[in-house]
Design a protein around this motif. Structure first.
Motif, PDB file in Angstrom:
ATOM      1  N   PRO A 231     -23.659  84.339  24.672  1.00 55.67           N
ATOM      2  CA  PRO A 231     -22.404  85.203  24.623  1.00 55.67           C
ATOM      3  C   PRO A 231     -23.415  85.461  22.798  1.00 55.67           C
ATOM      4  O   PRO A 231     -23.135  86.144  21.814  1.00 55.67           O
TER       5      PRO A 231
ATOM      6  N   LYS B 287     -17.904  77.261  21.751  1.00 53.87           N
ATOM      7  CA  LYS B 287     -16.476  76.368  22.431  1.00 53.87           C
ATOM      8  C   LYS B 287     -15.398  76.009  22.226  1.00 53.87           C
ATOM      9  O   LYS B 287     -14.507  76.199  23.155  1.00 53.87           O
TER      10      LYS B 287
ATOM     11  N   SER C 271     -13.176  78.201  21.848  1.00 56.37           N
ATOM     12  CA  SER C 271     -13.094  79.316  22.733  1.00 56.37           C
ATOM     13  C   SER C 271     -11.156  78.359  23.562  1.00 56.37           C
ATOM     14  O   SER C 271     -10.265  78.924  24.536  1.00 56.37           O
TER      15      SER C 271
ATOM     16  N   ASP D 152     -16.928  85.482  26.511  1.00 54.83           N
ATOM     17  CA  ASP D 152     -17.647  84.679  27.790  1.00 54.83           C
ATOM     18  C   ASP D 152     -17.302  85.582  29.152  1.00 54.83           C
ATOM     19  O   ASP D 152     -18.611  85.672  29.599  1.00 54.83           O
TER      20      ASP D 152
ATOM     21  N   GLU E  25     -21.131  86.605  30.728  1.00 54.24           N
ATOM     22  CA  GLU E  25     -21.143  85.777  31.931  1.00 54.24           C
ATOM     23  C   GLU E  25     -21.752  86.786  33.374  1.00 54.24           C
ATOM     24  O   GLU E  25     -22.486  86.374  34.244  1.00 54.24           O
TER      25      GLU E  25
END
Length: 131
Positions: A59, A86, A89, A49, A53
């Motif tokens: 990703p 998501k 994580s 992530d 970013e």
């Protein structure tokens, strides 16, 4: 790690105008770690992530590139995998067990081989995945 992942990391880093040292500092890793990743060595996906970013890429692109379009994977399956990623994580960080859980979901959806580039039905170590 799939060497294509390293190539995508390098490509995105260069497009972002960052050196390996700059990107490493931005995500808390050394330049040596970036050199290894770009050469195809394993990297910790718990950094996926922050890496995506800083590189301003998804990703999923780092992990899969554009293969999903080439093999006709539906957006619904990609969304399922993304939502699982998501959730995982957000709760415990990314580790091998988490990746295996996502691979299991992809296997059940019939797209594991297309997304992970490995024999369907085997985990990262070549062990059979329990159904």
């Amino acid at each position: 790690m799939n060497p294509e992942i390293g190539q995508r990391i390098k490509e995105a880093r260069q497009k972002a105008g960052l050196t390996q040292e700059q990107l490493g500092e931005a995500i808390g890793k050394s330049r040596v770690a970036l050199v290894r990743w770009e050469a195809g060595a394993d990297f910790s996906t718990d950094l996926l992530d922050s890496l995506s970013e800083k590189l301003n890429v998804a990703p999923e692109w780092i992990m899969f590139g554009d293969r999903r379009e080439a093999v006709g994977v539906s957006d619904e399956v990609i969304n399922l995998i993304e939502n699982a990623r998501k959730l995982v994580s957000a709760t415990v960080g990314f580790n091998v067990t988490d990746i295996q859980a996502i691979e299991w979901i992809a296997t059940k959806a019939g797209v594991r081989n297309a997304l992970f580039g490995e024999d369907e039905g085997n985990d990262q170590t070549g062990e059979a995945i329990a159904s």
